[in-house]
Motif scaffolding. Structure first.
Motif, PDB file in Angstrom:
ATOM      1  N   GLY A  39      43.328  32.711  38.856  1.00  0.00           N
ATOM      2  CA  GLY A  39      44.509  32.166  38.218  1.00  0.00           C
ATOM      3  C   GLY A  39      45.711  33.068  38.184  1.00  0.00           C
ATOM      4  O   GLY A  39      45.218  34.280  38.318  1.00  0.00           O
ATOM      5  N   GLY A  85      49.703  26.862  38.951  1.00  0.00           N
ATOM      6  CA  GLY A  85      48.727  27.610  39.141  1.00  0.00           C
ATOM      7  C   GLY A  85      48.609  28.904  38.005  1.00  0.00           C
ATOM      8  O   GLY A  85      47.818  29.934  38.085  1.00  0.00           O
ATOM      9  N   VAL A 127      47.926  30.935  34.799  1.00  0.00           N
ATOM     10  CA  VAL A 127      47.134  30.890  33.774  1.00  0.00           C
ATOM     11  C   VAL A 127      47.534  32.271  32.403  1.00  0.00           C
ATOM     12  O   VAL A 127      46.909  32.114  31.472  1.00  0.00           O
ATOM     13  CB  VAL A 127      45.640  31.452  34.273  1.00  0.00           C
ATOM     14  N   VAL A 182      42.690  28.758  40.035  1.00  0.00           N
ATOM     15  CA  VAL A 182      43.513  27.797  40.360  1.00  0.00           C
ATOM     16  C   VAL A 182      42.962  27.293  41.777  1.00  0.00           C
ATOM     17  O   VAL A 182      42.479  28.029  42.604  1.00  0.00           O
ATOM     18  CB  VAL A 182      45.019  28.538  40.967  1.00  0.00           C
ATOM     19  N   THR A 237      44.521  23.869  37.711  1.00  0.00           N
ATOM     20  CA  THR A 237      44.521  25.126  37.051  1.00  0.00           C
ATOM     21  C   THR A 237      43.553  24.896  36.107  1.00  0.00           C
ATOM     22  O   THR A 237      43.412  24.030  35.078  1.00  0.00           O
ATOM     23  CB  THR A 237      45.740  25.470  36.724  1.00  0.00           C
TER      24      THR A 237
END
Length: 536
Positions: A73, A214, A216, A488, A525
């Motif tokens: 991610g 995407g 995180v 992702v 995600t």
């Protein structure tokens, strides 16, 4: 969702995934917030996958990715989350090409607000000014043409603000021009801040939008009691991982509490962070943040050489924090277990920041590193000081840099040189200065181009893999067993991925590559094994 690998429930299997370095599709097994196994794909057969996850187990959730790319991610290494959340609802004045144009945009916005029957007499805050390129600097008198409504227009770099007379009066500020620079503009930025609950809702919405690209995790340098704000959010926070920085004016409180970089932040009543369910807390203590100089667009970034056409005491820019004070702050933070994040844009500010890292033994980053002397590149590498950079700023600033630094733009945003020297890189947006979307930063790093323009100093491009690796908080470009299940899933191919040559020697137009990266479709995600965005 079900049973076990090494005693942990296999909750999710991403089947038939494509990962960098593997010549075949793989199945990624996730449990306990971590990647437990990566094995050759079982062709999407749920029964086979269930048996692989553990005999007698209830079937885990199996998602057939049909050959889609899976990567660690993405992180944004430099954000101001509250500011970004607010900018998403502020008046966009970035298109203004002159003071008169900006006034018209404000008048149109006030007319629209009046027509809707709301906000009469309430302050209006805009964002995005590029006034340094205007024929003449703006004044409060020019903006008074909109009437007696308090108006604040923030520059896109958040280092200046244009305020009308009513706005100055509302802020309790006396100022000769209404163009506020650096510290004097900080009260103006607070004019439209909502209550904590409303602001938290806006921040969560911004986090959801980031997850759809995407993301995180973010490094957040919110200015107003940032640690306290994140503690308030912790009990219900589920949006992203957050490393919450502390500004030097709040350093005493952090030190008194014994907070160290990496410590989990608990809620105001001591409740455990929600993120413990996903393997580790979502909100952690970050670095000490110090702004040592100004910005290019305000002509306040501190440089060895004067700005083109400038003279006088401020022709070289300004230092917001004297070197001796910077050393003291960094030493106190380092001794207490905090890393340091030092804003430095001009080459002199970068050199002084490196002096401070060397003298104090501090670890951490220089934020922006926009103009760097060649002799200081090796000092970055020797001290393992991370260059936390925002490649999209290069696209925003290229014309201003050519005008104000005409003899030194070869040293502006020297990403390839830094990477070649072994300097750790971390890409970010500085949202709201640029949008919180790592694909924009990656595109600018890889192509040095935007909007069909010729690449600017293309000798400083990064490869796609370098840019991606600088966008995953140290987790590389391929998921690995034992790593966090922060992933992702892409719905398209990444130009140049898997090639160690930069795109310029491949048969690809930089504009095409830039557009493909900026519009990269994200199918999903995963944060700690849980979906935060999914269109599969």
């Amino acid at each position: 969702m079900a049973e076990a690998y090494l005693g942990l429930v296999t909750r999710l299997i991403l089947s038939r995934a494509r990962v960098l370095g593997a010549d075949h599709l793989v199945d990624i097994q996730v449990s306990g917030g971590s990647i437990r196994r990566i094995v050759p794909a079982a062709h999407g057969d749920a029964a086979v996958l269930g048996r692989a996850a553990g005999a007698g187990a209830a079937a885990p959730e199996v998602v057939d990715l049909d050959g889609r790319w899976v990567m660690p991610g993405l992180w944004d290494a430099h954000t101001h989350m509250e500011q970004w959340a607010l900018v998403r609802r502020r008046l966009d004045v970035a298109p203004a090409t002159s003071a008169e144009h900006a006034v018209r945009l404000v008048e149109d916005a006030l007319d629209a607000r009046a027509a809707e029957g709301g906000g009469v007499g309430e302050p209006l805050v805009g964002f995005g000014l590029h006034w340094v390129t205007w024929p003449e600097p703006p004044t409060a008198e020019m903006l008074d043409a909109v009437g007696d409504v308090p108006v604040v227009l923030l520059s896109f770099d958040l280092h200046s603000a244009w305020v009308n007379t009513a706005g100055l009066r509302r802020l309790g500020i006396e100022h000769p021009t209404g163009l506020l620079l650096e510290d004097e503009m900080l009260p103006a930025e607070q004019l439209d801040h909502p209550s904590g609950t409303t602001l938290d809702r806006l921040v969560h919405s911004a986090a959801q939008a980031a997850a759809a690209r995407g993301v995180v995790g973010v490094v957040d340098f919110g200015m107003d009691d940032n640690v306290g704000a994140w503690r308030r959010r912790v009990p219900s926070w589920d949006g992203l991982r957050v490393r919450a920085g502390v500004w030097y004016w709040d350093l005493d409180a952090a030190l008194a509490e014994g907070l160290r970089t990496g410590d989990p932040l608990s809620g105001p009543d001591g409740r455990a962070p929600a993120g413990e369910l996903t393997g580790r807390p979502l909100v952690e203590m970050g670095s000490l943040k110090v702004i040592s100089d100004g910005s290019l667009n305000s002509r306040t970034a501190c440089c060895f050489d004067p700005y083109e056409g400038s003279d006088g005491p401020d022709a070289h820019g300004v230092l917001n924090v004297p070197p001796e004070d910077l050393h003291l702050l960094m030493k106190r933070a380092t001794d207490a277990g905090l890393t340091c994040a030092i804003h430095a844009i001009g080459d002199r500010a970068n050199s002084l920041a490196l002096d401070a890292f060397e003298a104090t033994g501090a670890r951490g980053s220089i934020e922006h590193a926009q103009l760097v002397r060649w002799s200081d590149v090796e000092r970055f590498a020797a001290g393992r000081v991370t260059a936390s950079v925002q490649p999209e700023h290069a696209m925003d600033d290229r014309d201003v840099a050519e005008g104000l630094w005409p003899d030194r733009t070869d040293r502006a945003f020297p990403l390839a040189t830094l990477a070649a020297a072994g300097v750790p890189l971390a890409l970010g947006s500085d949202a709201p200065v640029a949008r919180l979307d790592p694909w924009f930063a990656i595109a600018s790093a890889v192509t040095r181009s935007r909007g069909g323009r010729e690449p600017w100093h293309p000798e400083q491009v990064l490869t796609v893999e370098q840019a991606l690796a600088a966008s995953t908080a140290g987790h590389g470009v391929a998921p690995g067993e034992g790593g966090p299940a922060d992933l992702v899933v892409l719905d398209g191919d990444v130009p140049g991925l898997g090639s160690h040559a930069d795109y310029l020697v491949q048969p690809a137009d930089p504009s095409d590559v830039s557009e493909a990266l900026r519009t990269m479709p994200v199918a999903g995600t995963v944060l700690g094994g849980e979906w935060t965005h999914r269109v599969l």
